[in-house]
Design a protein around this motif. Structure first.
Motif, PDB file in Angstrom:
ATOM      1  N   ASP A 101      20.074  17.245 -22.520  1.00  0.00           N
ATOM      2  CA  ASP A 101      21.427  16.696 -22.365  1.00  0.00           C
ATOM      3  C   ASP A 101      22.340  17.681 -21.652  1.00  0.00           C
ATOM      4  OD1 ASP A 101      20.524  14.523 -23.836  1.00  0.00           O
ATOM      5  OD2 ASP A 101      21.349  15.262 -25.725  1.00  0.00           O
ATOM      6  N   LYS A 102      23.412  17.144 -21.103  1.00  0.00           N
ATOM      7  CA  LYS A 102      24.446  17.991 -20.516  1.00  0.00           C
ATOM      8  C   LYS A 102      25.277  18.651 -21.613  1.00  0.00           C
ATOM      9  CE  LYS A 102      27.571  19.764 -17.786  1.00  0.00           C
ATOM     10  NZ  LYS A 102      28.392  20.389 -18.828  1.00  0.00           N
ATOM     11  N   ASP A 103      25.691  17.853 -22.616  1.00  0.00           N
ATOM     12  CA  ASP A 103      26.534  18.383 -23.698  1.00  0.00           C
ATOM     13  C   ASP A 103      27.655  19.251 -23.111  1.00  0.00           C
ATOM     14  OD1 ASP A 103      25.144  17.072 -25.681  1.00  0.00           O
ATOM     15  OD2 ASP A 103      23.784  18.731 -26.076  1.00  0.00           O
ATOM     16  N   ASP A 104      27.845  20.425 -23.689  1.00  0.00           N
ATOM     17  CA  ASP A 104      28.849  21.365 -23.180  1.00  0.00           C
ATOM     18  C   ASP A 104      28.221  22.534 -22.441  1.00  0.00           C
ATOM     19  OD1 ASP A 104      31.175  20.061 -24.027  1.00  0.00           O
ATOM     20  OD2 ASP A 104      31.017  20.898 -26.035  1.00  0.00           O
ATOM     21  N   PHE A 105      26.972  22.388 -22.054  1.00  0.00           N
ATOM     22  CA  PHE A 105      26.294  23.492 -21.391  1.00  0.00           C
ATOM     23  C   PHE A 105      26.877  23.729 -19.997  1.00  0.00           C
ATOM     24  CE2 PHE A 105      22.975  21.930 -24.358  1.00  0.00           C
ATOM     25  CZ  PHE A 105      22.929  23.055 -25.154  1.00  0.00           C
ATOM     26  N   ASP A 106      26.717  24.934 -19.542  1.00  0.00           N
ATOM     27  CA  ASP A 106      27.241  25.327 -18.241  1.00  0.00           C
ATOM     28  C   ASP A 106      26.715  24.409 -17.142  1.00  0.00           C
ATOM     29  OD1 ASP A 106      28.535  27.634 -16.563  1.00  0.00           O
ATOM     30  OD2 ASP A 106      26.562  27.264 -15.666  1.00  0.00           O
ATOM     31  N   GLU A 107      27.604  24.086 -16.220  1.00  0.00           N
ATOM     32  CA  GLU A 107      27.257  23.187 -15.118  1.00  0.00           C
ATOM     33  C   GLU A 107      26.055  23.691 -14.338  1.00  0.00           C
ATOM     34  OE1 GLU A 107      29.398  22.117 -10.905  1.00  0.00           O
ATOM     35  OE2 GLU A 107      30.625  21.991 -12.721  1.00  0.00           O
ATOM     36  N   ASN A 108      26.040  24.982 -14.032  1.00  0.00           N
ATOM     37  CA  ASN A 108      24.930  25.546 -13.253  1.00  0.00           C
ATOM     38  C   ASN A 108      23.618  25.512 -14.026  1.00  0.00           C
ATOM     39  OD1 ASN A 108      26.480  26.144 -10.962  1.00  0.00           O
ATOM     40  ND2 ASN A 108      27.130  28.114 -11.803  1.00  0.00           N
ATOM     41  N   ASP A 109      23.686  25.778 -15.335  1.00  0.00           N
ATOM     42  CA  ASP A 109      22.471  25.732 -16.155  1.00  0.00           C
ATOM     43  C   ASP A 109      21.856  24.337 -16.132  1.00  0.00           C
ATOM     44  OD1 ASP A 109      22.682  28.376 -16.801  1.00  0.00           O
ATOM     45  OD2 ASP A 109      23.507  28.047 -18.808  1.00  0.00           O
ATOM     46  N   PHE A 110      22.703  23.340 -16.271  1.00  0.00           N
ATOM     47  CA  PHE A 110      22.217  21.955 -16.278  1.00  0.00           C
ATOM     48  C   PHE A 110      21.591  21.588 -14.936  1.00  0.00           C
ATOM     49  CE2 PHE A 110      22.997  17.322 -15.805  1.00  0.00           C
ATOM     50  CZ  PHE A 110      22.306  16.865 -16.917  1.00  0.00           C
ATOM     51  N   ASN A 111      22.292  21.868 -13.862  1.00  0.00           N
ATOM     52  CA  ASN A 111      21.769  21.534 -12.533  1.00  0.00           C
ATOM     53  C   ASN A 111      20.524  22.348 -12.193  1.00  0.00           C
ATOM     54  OD1 ASN A 111      23.828  19.679 -12.126  1.00  0.00           O
ATOM     55  ND2 ASN A 111      25.146  21.122 -11.033  1.00  0.00           N
TER      56      ASN A 111
END
Length: 234
Positions: A101-111
């Motif tokens: 999930d995206k949740d509140d994780f850092d944008e760069n980490d998710f991408n």
């Protein structure tokens, strides 16, 4: 002396006849039924961020032509993909999927997690913001705009209340058999299977974006791609 030679000739002739029959049998095709071969089913490894919700959901799929192995690892984004790579090296799998999930994780980490999974040829079933958005789409034709994940549980329970089914998204976070049967059932208005409706809705919402920055594409989910793959093996 003649009798002895005649007897020897008979024995030799009989021996030659047996050898000829043996050669004939060996050259003729056999129509005996062979034992059935046991073709091993392909195994689909599903590495999930959540330890409860996602594994309890994917475990409900009763596949006939494949084996599904969902594992809840408690890892997220990049660390989840790294864990999937580790597991894929320990055993042989026909497909490996990452569910996070995206949740509140850092944008760069998710991408970056998405790019890493693609580089490893893993399937990707991500949700922005969370997996429960996929469940909502079974009952509600949400158009893909922003919906905070803190509202997911209440939204789900309002949608399934008429069916006397509940989802405990704050404690157990398990999708039990009753809830899964409801997800897999038929929509009364359209007479379509709810999972098919969810796939169409999720795919439509996903295709509204160009995917240059998935972390900003709320609300979307690619769980539909994994579910479509699993449905091939029902």
């Amino acid at each position: 002396m003649k009798m002895k030679n005649k007897r020897e000739e008979q024995i030799a002739a009989k021996k030659r006849h047996k050898e000829q029959l043996k050669k004939k049998r060996m050259s003729e095709p056999t129509f005996e039924r062979s034992l059935p071969s046991l073709n091993q089913k392909p195994t689909i490894l599903i590495v999930c961020e959540g330890k409860n919700t996602e594994p309890s959901y994917f475990n409900q799929f009763k596949l006939t032509s494949a084996t599904v192995k969902p594992v809840g690892e408690g890892y997220n984004t990049v660390s989840l993909v790294n864990r999937a790579h580790q597991l894929s090296q320990e055993n042989q799998y026909d497909q490996v999927w990452c569910v996070f999930d995206k949740d509140d994780f850092d944008e760069n980490d998710f991408n970056n997690a998405i790019q890493m999974a693609k580089a490893n040829n893993f399937g990707i079933a991500y949700s922005n913001q969370a997996f429960e958005y996929w469940l909502i789409l079974h009952f509600n034709d949400h158009q893909g705009g922003g919906m905070h994940r803190n509202d997911y549980d209440d939204r789900i329970n309002k949608l399934i209340k008429p069916y006397k089914v509940t989802y405990d998204g704050k404690n157990s976070k398990l999708i039990d058999e009753d809830f899964f049967e409801l997800l897999d059932g038929f929509d009364e208005k359209t007479n379509e299977k709810r999972v098919d409706l969810a796939i169409k809705r999720a795919e439509r919402n996903f295709n509204q974006h160009n995917h240059s920055n998935p972390a900003m594409e709320e609300s979307t989910t690619t769980v539909f791609e994994l579910v479509k793959e699993l449905l091939k093996h029902i």
